[in-house]
Enzyme design. Structure first.
Site, PDB file in Angstrom:
ATOM      1  N   ARG A   7      51.896  31.367  31.880  1.00 12.91           N
ATOM      2  CA  ARG A   7      51.573  31.756  33.324  1.00 12.91           C
ATOM      3  C   ARG A   7      50.787  32.826  33.143  1.00 12.91           C
ATOM      4  NH1 ARG A   7      55.470  34.244  38.154  1.00 12.91           N
ATOM      5  NH2 ARG A   7      53.468  34.281  39.756  1.00 12.91           N
ATOM      6  N   HIS A   8      49.640  32.894  33.805  1.00 11.24           N
ATOM      7  CA  HIS A   8      48.762  33.960  33.787  1.00 11.24           C
ATOM      8  C   HIS A   8      49.500  35.336  33.895  1.00 11.24           C
ATOM      9  CE1 HIS A   8      48.766  35.008  37.754  1.00 11.24           C
ATOM     10  NE2 HIS A   8      48.640  33.518  38.290  1.00 11.24           N
ATOM     11  N   GLN A  10      49.875  39.368  35.223  1.00 14.21           N
ATOM     12  CA  GLN A  10      49.786  39.802  36.290  1.00 14.21           C
ATOM     13  C   GLN A  10      48.420  39.835  37.015  1.00 14.21           C
ATOM     14  OE1 GLN A  10      49.990  44.086  37.506  1.00 14.21           O
ATOM     15  NE2 GLN A  10      52.064  43.433  38.630  1.00 14.21           N
ATOM     16  N   TRP A  13      46.218  40.594  42.950  1.00 13.70           N
ATOM     17  CA  TRP A  13      46.977  40.159  44.194  1.00 13.70           C
ATOM     18  C   TRP A  13      48.429  39.990  43.695  1.00 13.70           C
ATOM     19  CZ3 TRP A  13      44.343  36.874  48.260  1.00 13.70           C
ATOM     20  CH2 TRP A  13      43.016  37.276  48.742  1.00 13.70           C
ATOM     21  N   ASN A  14      48.962  39.660  42.517  1.00 11.98           N
ATOM     22  CA  ASN A  14      50.296  39.546  42.375  1.00 11.98           C
ATOM     23  C   ASN A  14      50.982  41.177  42.528  1.00 11.98           C
ATOM     24  OD1 ASN A  14      50.002  37.701  39.340  1.00 11.98           O
ATOM     25  ND2 ASN A  14      50.914  37.087  41.528  1.00 11.98           N
ATOM     26  N   ARG A  59      42.008  34.359  36.623  1.00 10.12           N
ATOM     27  CA  ARG A  59      43.228  34.794  36.067  1.00 10.12           C
ATOM     28  C   ARG A  59      43.905  34.111  34.908  1.00 10.12           C
ATOM     29  NH1 ARG A  59      43.964  33.105  41.378  1.00 10.12           N
ATOM     30  NH2 ARG A  59      46.187  31.957  41.735  1.00 10.12           N
ATOM     31  N   GLU A  86      46.786  26.678  40.847  1.00  9.87           N
ATOM     32  CA  GLU A  86      47.985  27.337  41.618  1.00  9.87           C
ATOM     33  C   GLU A  86      48.060  26.465  42.747  1.00  9.87           C
ATOM     34  OE1 GLU A  86      50.579  28.160  41.766  1.00  9.87           O
ATOM     35  OE2 GLU A  86      50.846  30.376  41.690  1.00  9.87           O
ATOM     36  N   HIS A  88      47.713  25.518  46.421  1.00 11.51           N
ATOM     37  CA  HIS A  88      47.018  26.206  47.602  1.00 11.51           C
ATOM     38  C   HIS A  88      47.991  26.546  48.705  1.00 11.51           C
ATOM     39  CE1 HIS A  88      44.230  26.709  50.787  1.00 11.51           C
ATOM     40  NE2 HIS A  88      43.258  26.292  49.717  1.00 11.51           N
TER      41      HIS A  88
END
Length: 229
Positions: A7-8, A10, A13-14, A59, A86, A88
Site C-alpha cells: 500500500r502506498h 502516507q 490527505w491521509n 501516491r 483506490e 472511488h
C-alpha cells in the site's frame, strides 16, 4: 512463487484525515520515508522482481519508484492501470472523516468506509470532481468511470485485471510486485484468501509495509508475512 503487495506510503490527505479515493494527491514526507524504508526492507530480504504493477495515481506510482530505487531495481518494467486505483469515494472525496462522522453519524460513515456492498453518496454528473474531466481517463469508456464505489464494485474491476494481466505473469515464473491502495489491495486480498464479505470489513492494510505472499501453483496463498522489521 512469491507476490509482494505494498500500500502506498502516507499521503498528504491521509495525514489530514480526508477521504481521498481517485483524487490525485502526493505522498507526505512521512509517506516518502515509509516508501523508502519498504524498498530497503525488500533489498534486505533479497526479494527481486521481474515486473511491477501500480495504479495511475501519483501516491502509488511514487511509492513504487522509491521501492524500486531503494532495492536497486529501477530497471524493472512497470505497468500502470486505473483498475488498481483506490476505490472511488464519490461525494465523500475531499471531506474530513471526523467531520463527516459528526454530520452523518459514526455508524453510517463506518458503513461507507468498511461495508462490502454499501455505496457512498455518488458524485453528481456535473461535479468538477468527476474523473471524466481528468486527462488520464479520457480513453476510457465513460460508462466504466465510476461516480462512487463500494468494495464490491472495486473488486469487480481489480480481479479481472489480476486474472487477465497479473496472474499470467506469475504463472510464467515472473516475480511480481504491486504498489496500490488500501481498498484495491483489500479487494485483491479478499479474492486471494477467500475472505468473507463480513470479515473483510475488519481488514486493514498498513501504509508502506510490504506484504509478501507465498503462492502455490494455483496462485493460492500458503503463507504470508509483513516485512515490518
Amino acid at each position: 512463487m512469491k507476490l509482494v503487495l505494498i500500500r502506498h506510503g502516507q499521503s498528504e490527505w491521509n495525514k489530514l484525515n480526508l477521504f481521498t479515493g481517485w483524487h490525485d494527491v502526493d505522498l507526505s514526507e512521512e509517506g516518502v520515508v515509509e516508501a523508502m524504508t519498504a524498498g530497503k526492507r525488500i533489498k534486505e530480504a533479497g526479494l527481486e522482481f521481474d515486473v511491477a504493477f501500480t495504479s495511475v495515481l501519483t501516491r502509488a506510482i511514487k511509492t513504487l519508484n522509491y521501492v524500486l530505487e531503494e532495492s536497486d531495481q529501477m530497471w524493472v518494467p512497470v505497468h500502470k492501470s486505473w483498475r488498481l486505483n483506490e476505490r472511488h469515494y464519490g461525494a465523500l472525496q475531499g471531506l474530513n472523516k471526523q467531520e463527516t462522522a459528526e454530520k452523518y453519524g459514526a455508524d453510517q460513515v463506518q458503513k461507507w468506509r468498511r461495508s462490502y456492498d454499501t455505496l457512498p453518496p455518488l458524485l453528481e454528473e456535473n461535479d468538477e470532481r468527476q474523473a471524466k474531466n481528468d486527462r488520464r481517463y479520457q480513453l476510457l469508456d465513460t460508462h466504466a468511470i465510476p461516480s462512487g464505489e463500494n468494495l464490491k464494485v472495486t473488486l469487480e474491476r481489480v480481479i479481472p485485471y489480476w486474472m487477465d494481466t497479473i496472474a499470467p505473469e506469475i504463472k510464467a515464473g515472473r516475480r511480481v510486485v504491486i504498489a496500490a491502495h488500501g481498498n484495491s489491495l483489500r479487494a485483491l486480498v479478499k479474492f486471494l484468501e477467500g475472505i468473507s464479505d463480513d470479515e473483510i470489513m475488519e481488514l486493514e492494510i498498513p501504509t508502506g509495509v510490504p506484504l509478501v505472499y507465498e503462492l502455490n501453483d494455483d496462485l493460492k496463498p500458503v503463507n504470508k508475512y509483513y516485512l515490518d522489521k
